[in-house]
Structure formats: structure tokens, C-alpha cells
Motif scaffolding. Structure first.
Motif, PDB file in Angstrom:
ATOM      1  N   VAL A  23      17.242  -4.975  -7.319  1.00 35.48           N
ATOM      2  CA  VAL A  23      16.324  -4.220  -6.466  1.00 35.48           C
ATOM      3  C   VAL A  23      16.177  -2.834  -7.072  1.00 35.48           C
ATOM      4  CG1 VAL A  23      15.891  -3.281  -4.176  1.00 35.48           C
ATOM      5  CG2 VAL A  23      16.988  -5.516  -4.417  1.00 35.48           C
ATOM      6  N   TRP A  24      14.918  -2.397  -7.222  1.00 34.93           N
ATOM      7  CA  TRP A  24      14.610  -1.131  -7.878  1.00 34.93           C
ATOM      8  C   TRP A  24      13.856  -0.215  -6.929  1.00 34.93           C
ATOM      9  CZ3 TRP A  24      16.159  -0.698 -13.065  1.00 34.93           C
ATOM     10  CH2 TRP A  24      16.528  -1.889 -13.686  1.00 34.93           C
ATOM     11  N   GLN A  25      13.926   1.076  -7.240  1.00 33.69           N
ATOM     12  CA  GLN A  25      13.191   2.101  -6.513  1.00 33.69           C
ATOM     13  C   GLN A  25      12.274   2.822  -7.487  1.00 33.69           C
ATOM     14  OE1 GLN A  25      15.255   4.522  -3.296  1.00 33.69           O
ATOM     15  NE2 GLN A  25      15.055   6.068  -4.894  1.00 33.69           N
ATOM     16  N   TRP A  26      11.003   3.037  -7.061  1.00 29.46           N
ATOM     17  CA  TRP A  26      10.017   3.620  -7.974  1.00 29.46           C
ATOM     18  C   TRP A  26       8.947   4.316  -7.154  1.00 29.46           C
ATOM     19  CZ3 TRP A  26       4.892   1.621  -9.671  1.00 29.46           C
ATOM     20  CH2 TRP A  26       4.416   2.275 -10.824  1.00 29.46           C
ATOM     21  N   SER A  27       8.276   5.294  -7.755  1.00 29.44           N
ATOM     22  CA  SER A  27       7.168   5.979  -7.103  1.00 29.44           C
ATOM     23  C   SER A  27       5.852   5.384  -7.583  1.00 29.44           C
ATOM     24  CB  SER A  27       7.201   7.477  -7.419  1.00 29.44           C
ATOM     25  OG  SER A  27       6.006   8.106  -6.971  1.00 29.44           O
ATOM     26  N   ALA A  28       4.921   5.140  -6.645  1.00 22.63           N
ATOM     27  CA  ALA A  28       3.614   4.597  -7.006  1.00 22.63           C
ATOM     28  C   ALA A  28       2.825   5.550  -7.886  1.00 22.63           C
ATOM     29  CB  ALA A  28       2.817   4.270  -5.748  1.00 22.63           C
ATOM     30  N   ASN A  29       3.183   6.832  -7.893  1.00 24.09           N
ATOM     31  CA  ASN A  29       2.504   7.809  -8.738  1.00 24.09           C
ATOM     32  C   ASN A  29       3.089   7.873 -10.138  1.00 24.09           C
ATOM     33  OD1 ASN A  29       0.720   8.712  -6.671  1.00 24.09           O
ATOM     34  ND2 ASN A  29       2.406   9.887  -5.771  1.00 24.09           N
ATOM     35  N   THR A  54       9.046   7.293   1.104  1.00 23.69           N
ATOM     36  CA  THR A  54       8.686   8.079  -0.080  1.00 23.69           C
ATOM     37  C   THR A  54       8.682   7.263  -1.358  1.00 23.69           C
ATOM     38  OG1 THR A  54      11.003   8.737  -0.381  1.00 23.69           O
ATOM     39  CG2 THR A  54       9.585  10.199   0.925  1.00 23.69           C
ATOM     40  N   ASN A  55       9.181   6.017  -1.313  1.00 27.44           N
ATOM     41  CA  ASN A  55       9.327   5.229  -2.528  1.00 27.44           C
ATOM     42  C   ASN A  55       8.781   3.823  -2.360  1.00 27.44           C
ATOM     43  OD1 ASN A  55      11.015   7.053  -4.330  1.00 27.44           O
ATOM     44  ND2 ASN A  55      12.310   6.996  -2.508  1.00 27.44           N
ATOM     45  N   LEU A  56       8.672   3.163  -3.497  1.00 26.06           N
ATOM     46  CA  LEU A  56       8.302   1.761  -3.546  1.00 26.06           C
ATOM     47  C   LEU A  56       9.556   0.983  -3.929  1.00 26.06           C
ATOM     48  CD1 LEU A  56       5.560   0.170  -3.317  1.00 26.06           C
ATOM     49  CD2 LEU A  56       5.553   0.138  -5.818  1.00 26.06           C
ATOM     50  N   TYR A  57       9.844  -0.107  -3.194  1.00 25.05           N
ATOM     51  CA  TYR A  57      11.012  -0.934  -3.488  1.00 25.05           C
ATOM     52  C   TYR A  57      10.548  -2.230  -4.140  1.00 25.05           C
ATOM     53  CZ  TYR A  57      13.430   2.326  -0.434  1.00 25.05           C
ATOM     54  OH  TYR A  57      13.947   3.470   0.126  1.00 25.05           O
ATOM     55  N   ILE A  58      11.196  -2.602  -5.235  1.00 23.29           N
ATOM     56  CA  ILE A  58      10.811  -3.767  -6.033  1.00 23.29           C
ATOM     57  C   ILE A  58      11.999  -4.712  -6.108  1.00 23.29           C
ATOM     58  CG2 ILE A  58       9.974  -4.574  -8.269  1.00 23.29           C
ATOM     59  CD1 ILE A  58       9.095  -1.593  -8.756  1.00 23.29           C
ATOM     60  N   GLY A  59      11.811  -5.964  -5.661  1.00 22.85           N
ATOM     61  CA  GLY A  59      12.832  -6.996  -5.809  1.00 22.85           C
ATOM     62  C   GLY A  59      12.386  -8.006  -6.851  1.00 22.85           C
ATOM     63  N   GLU A  60      13.318  -8.437  -7.715  1.00 16.74           N
ATOM     64  CA  GLU A  60      12.941  -9.376  -8.769  1.00 16.74           C
ATOM     65  C   GLU A  60      13.809 -10.634  -8.737  1.00 16.74           C
ATOM     66  OE1 GLU A  60      13.893  -8.483 -12.841  1.00 16.74           O
ATOM     67  OE2 GLU A  60      14.970  -6.664 -12.271  1.00 16.74           O
ATOM     68  N   GLU A  61      13.350 -11.655  -9.439  1.00 16.00           N
ATOM     69  CA  GLU A  61      13.974 -12.974  -9.438  1.00 16.00           C
ATOM     70  C   GLU A  61      15.449 -12.931  -9.820  1.00 16.00           C
ATOM     71  OE1 GLU A  61      14.301 -17.009  -8.971  1.00 16.00           O
ATOM     72  OE2 GLU A  61      12.433 -15.907  -8.633  1.00 16.00           O
ATOM     73  N   TRP A 106       0.839  -1.190   0.000  1.00 17.34           N
ATOM     74  CA  TRP A 106       0.000   0.000   0.000  1.00 17.34           C
ATOM     75  C   TRP A 106       0.876   1.242   0.000  1.00 17.34           C
ATOM     76  CZ3 TRP A 106      -5.289   0.142  -0.330  1.00 17.34           C
ATOM     77  CH2 TRP A 106      -5.967  -1.053  -0.141  1.00 17.34           C
ATOM     78  N   ALA A 107       0.517   2.226  -0.821  1.00 21.33           N
ATOM     79  CA  ALA A 107       1.176   3.534  -0.838  1.00 21.33           C
ATOM     80  C   ALA A 107       0.084   4.591  -0.810  1.00 21.33           C
ATOM     81  CB  ALA A 107       2.050   3.684  -2.081  1.00 21.33           C
ATOM     82  N   GLY A 108      -0.356   4.976   0.411  1.00 26.00           N
ATOM     83  CA  GLY A 108      -1.500   5.873   0.532  1.00 26.00           C
ATOM     84  C   GLY A 108      -2.763   5.200   0.037  1.00 26.00           C
ATOM     85  N   ILE A 121      12.463  -6.817   1.986  1.00 31.87           N
ATOM     86  CA  ILE A 121      13.020  -5.475   1.924  1.00 31.87           C
ATOM     87  C   ILE A 121      12.322  -4.656   3.003  1.00 31.87           C
ATOM     88  CG2 ILE A 121      13.352  -3.384   0.529  1.00 31.87           C
ATOM     89  CD1 ILE A 121      13.142  -5.110  -1.964  1.00 31.87           C
ATOM     90  N   GLY A 122      13.104  -3.942   3.808  1.00 30.78           N
ATOM     91  CA  GLY A 122      12.527  -3.132   4.862  1.00 30.78           C
ATOM     92  C   GLY A 122      13.315  -1.862   5.068  1.00 30.78           C
TER      93      GLY A 122
END
Length: 471
Positions: free
Chosen positions: A261-267, A250-257, A208-210, A284-285
Motif C-alpha cells: 500500500v502506497w501514499q502519493w499526491s495526485a499533483n 490530503t493523499n491518494l492511497y494505492i493498493g497493488e496485487e 477523484w482528487a479535486g 482502503i478507507g
């Protein structure tokens, strides 16, 4: 009192209190008598039941189920199932059907609550209602169900058997993911169900991001939908299946197979690579000081701070794969598959053993709200508080899942014998019976409401924390 067919015989009349329901000689109409006679077209009928409130339940000649409210002539649809109805009852505002596959359904015709019952594989031949108590009888057994206490009402019928649940923090919403890739939310107050978006394949991560619910899929897509419908969904894509998705400050963290690891905004906006590892990330925490902890499949814990798109790493290995992890203030706590619970200091990387299970850990639920941490092993629950083992509760069945605790300091424990709600001191509050053969999903949602997902249904528990035992 209710009537239903038995051995092919048809009952023509059912009566309760001042109400009488009758099938006409041709089997094509149904009459209600309460000082007057009202004739209603229902189609050909096999069996009927009437409650003392004048609510009629029926089974059609085509094995359809239906009911009619008092003072109405409109036939309302009952449960949809592939099994043949074999029992029928009505009492008060409740109507109930039993089926040949051993399942039963009880509906409150007035407030629209529903309950699912499972009597085993044997057909239900009789079903009886008395207040909030339901009795189902098959050839070999009888079961007693206590509605509104240890048998929760159905909040929504989902389009799938959900793989994961995620409650919103400040809204009465619970999100779910389907194996088909479909993602939706259920309002636990209004019971309104909304499908948000669909992945091309199974989805894994959920965050969840807001007001935005974000999910990652096996297809590598990350999709964020506004649950209030005020903005269009946003999307991004990574090159391999998403294994973990977490919201930061402030960001969304994405881990892939692949280990990235990536950083992205939900907006929306650019996708930024911050780390690459040899093994896929599984946790990821973000700590309170902004430091990022990442746990990979091989048991390696990484700590660093995203700076200009690069993660400054400090790493150490705990010697076993990790089944659960959490951030506690500025430290990390991990549970290993070989049965250890460790607290990892952020600067030195020193791992301190704070508890050891008698056997390997199978599942965990971590939290840090003043009560401590909890881990599950085999047929036991371990209550771990800070730097020591606090208490142990023994179960006679294998524990499958443990929820995060409610604000009242209770947890939902899923064992082979069902679902137990208990305090953090190990006291059992109630046994919850939803009649399912596979382990359900359990969470606490907004304002501490317990939610259970099983067999394609979402159940919402009441707030009555009284001990209640069913037979």
C-alpha cells in the motif's frame, strides 16, 4: 405517418399533416411539398418517412440512415450500425429506425436526445411513434416503450463497454474506464465526451482528487488527469497491478496485487510505501479521525495511522472474504460473502454482527448519510440501519448491483429483469427499460441525476420520480 419498404417493395410517397415527402422515379432525389416543392439530392433512397413537423427520415440504397430538418436541404447522418435497417418512422420531432438484429433507435432531431431499444433477437419489421410512446413489432412480439419516463435518453456513445463509473462530487461529470485501458469523462448536462488518458492494459481503481481524475492500471501505472485541462497529467508506477485506489484528505492511497500500500499526491511527488501485507488489498478507507482502514482479500481488516511512512497495525480476521466495506464515522462496516454484515470498532477490533442474510451476499452498496447501509443478497435487498436489520424487499430476479443512494434517498437496483429505482423503504418508483442483455452499471451523479452505462452507451435519467411501468 411513415412508410418503409416491405418484401422488397418501394414506397414512393410519405405524408403527414401538411407535409409530403416523395422519392423521384429515378430514386435519386427527394421532394418536400408544403405549398411549394423543394427538390433535394439525397442519393438513391430505399425508404422515407416524414413527420408533421416536416422532418424527413430515410434509408439509403446502401442501408445508410439519415434525416433532414424542416426548412433545410442538408442530409444529417443517422445511427451507425452493422445491422440492416428494416423499419422506419417519423412523428413530431422524433425519427426512428428498426434493424434486423432486433434493435431500434429513436432520435429527437431537435434536442438531439437518443434512445436505444431492444426488441430481442428478432428483426423489427414495423416501428410506430405516438407522442412519447414507441411501438416496435417483430414476427413474434410487440413491445411498447415510454420515452422520457422509463426509457432514458442516451447522453453519450462510448468507445467501449465501460467496466466502472465514478461521478465527480461537485461537477456534472461521470468518469468511465474501458477494458482497453482508455479513461474518459462525460458531462451529463452538455453530453460532451472527453477522453483523458489511456493505460497500456485494463484499468481497475478510479478516484477523484479535486479536479483530478486518477486511475490505476493492470500495468502498474497510476495516472491523474485534470478534467478541466488546466494542468498536465501526473504519473507514478508500482511494480504489480493496481487493485484499489482511494482518495484521502490530503493523499491518494494505492493498493497493488503484491500486497503493498502506497501514499502519493495526485499533483505529483514522491511515492511512499506505508504497508505491506500477505494478501492483496481490496478496500482502503480513511476515517474522520485520520485512521486508515485496509481490507485484504483473505478477509483481514487492518487499522492504523500512517506515521513517517509506516502504518501502525491492529488487525483481525472476519472469517470470510469481504464483498463490500465502508467507513462510518470512526468505525468500519463490512459485508462478508457468507452473508454477514459486521460493524468493527476501531480501537478494540471487536466485530458486532448487525445483520445476517439468508444466503451469501453477492453485491453491496454502503453509505452513511442518515439512511443506513444497504446490502444485496440473491433476489432480495436488505436495508440495514445502524445496529439492526431495517427492512427487506423481495425481487423475482437475481440482484447484480446496487447504486449508492441519491440525496433524495433513492437507489438504483440492477436485477436480471432490468433496472429498478426505489426508495430506501423499498417502494418502487419506476422500472427503467434500456433493452440490454448484460447487467449495466448504475450511479447517481451531481445533483442526484441517475446515470446508467450499458452496451457502450451512457444514459441519463430525468428527474421525474413518478411511477411508470412499461410493457
Amino acid at each position: 405517418m411513415g412508410k418503409c419498404r416491405s418484401s422488397g417493395a418501394r414506397f414512393d410517397i410519405a405524408a403527414a399533416g401538411e407535409f409530403v415527402a416523395a422519392i423521384s422515379p429515378t430514386g435519386e432525389s427527394l421532394r418536400i411539398e408544403q405549398g411549394r416543392i423543394d427538390e433535394m439530392e439525397t442519393g438513391e433512397v430505399n425508404s422515407i418517412a416524414v413527420s408533421d413537423k416536416g422532418i424527413i427520415a430515410g434509408v439509403g440504397a446502401d442501408d445508410s440512415t439519415w434525416f433532414i430538418l424542416a426548412g433545410s436541404a442538408q442530409k444529417l447522418r443517422g445511427p451507425s450500425t452493422t445491422s440492416v435497417p428494416s423499419a422506419l418512422a417519423a412523428a413530431g420531432s422524433l425519427v426512428a429506425w428498426g434493424f434486423r438484429d432486433g434493435r431500434g433507435q429513436v432520435w429527437d432531431a431537435l434536442d438531439k436526445k437518443r434512445w436505444q431499444l431492444t426488441n430481442g433477437a428478432d428483426p423489427i419489421f414495423w416501428i410506430f411513434l405516438h407522442g412519447d410512446i414507441v411501438v416496435t413489432v417483430s414476427a413474434m412480439q410487440a413491445r411498447v416503450w415510454h420515452l422520457r419516463s422509463n426509457t432514458p435518453a442516451v447522453a453519450a456513445e462510448l468507445a467501449c463497454f465501460p467496466l466502472a463509473l465514478s461521478p465527480a462530487e461537485r461537477m456534472p461529470l461521470v468518469a468511465y474506464q474501458c477494458g482497453s485501458g482508455a479513461v474518459g469523462v462525460v458531462d451529463i448536462e452538455s453530453h460532451r465526451h472527453t477522453q483523458l488518458h489511456t493505460h497500456r492494459d485494463i484499468s481497475f481503481g478510479m478516484a477523484w482528487a479535486g479536479n483530478m481524475l486518477c486511475t490505476g492500471g493492470y500495468d502498474g501505472d497510476v495516472v491523474c488527469s485534470d478534467v478541466k485541462g488546466e494542468s498536465a497529467p501526473t504519473r507514478t508506477h508500482v511494480s504489480s497491478p493496481v487493485t484499489v485506489l482511494r482518495s484521502g484528505t490530503t493523499n491518494l492511497y494505492i493498493g497493488e496485487e503484491s500486497g503493498s500500500v502506497w501514499q502519493w499526491s495526485a499533483n505529483g511527488g514522491p511515492l511512499t510505501l506505508i504497508a505491506e501485507f500477505a494478501s492483496r488489498p481490496e478496500f482502503i478507507g480513511e476515517a474522520v479521525d485520520g485512521a486508515l482502514f485496509i481490507v485484504s482479500k483473505d478477509g483481514t481488516v487492518y487499522r492504523g495511522e500512517p506515521r513517517n511512512g509506516d502504518l501502525v497495525q491492529a488487525s483481525f480476521n472476519v472469517g470470510s472474504s469481504i464483498v463490500g466495506a465502508t467507513i462510518a464515522d470512526r468505525a468500519m462496516v463490512v459485508a462478508t460473502r457468507d452473508g454477514r454484515v459486521l460493524q468493527v470498532e476501531p480501537t478494540s477490533g471487536v466485530a458486532t454482527e448487525i445483520a445476517v442474510a439468508q444466503s451469501g451476499l453477492s453485491s453491496t452498496s454502503f453509505f452513511d448519510n442518515g439512511h443506513g447501509w444497504v446490502a444485496a443478497e440473491g433476489g432480495h435487498t436488505l436495508w440495514v440501519h445502524r445496529a439492526s436489520l431495517n427492512s427487506r424487499t423481495d425481487f423475482n430476479a437475481l440482484i447484480r448491483r446496487i447504486s449508492r443512494p441519491s440525496d433524495q434517498g433513492t437507489v438504483l437496483v440492477v436485477a436480471d429483469g432490468g433496472v429498478i429505482e426505489q426508495t430506501l423503504d423499498g417502494d418502487v418508483i419506476r422500472a427503467i427499460d434500456i433493452g440490454t442483455g448484460r447487467p449495466p452499471l448504475v450511479v447517481y451523479a451531481w445533483q442526484g441525476v441517475g446515470v446508467i452505462a450499458a452496451e457502450g452507451y451512457l444514459y441519463v435519467l430525468d428527474r421525474n420520480h413518478q411511477t411508470s411501468k412499461g410493457n
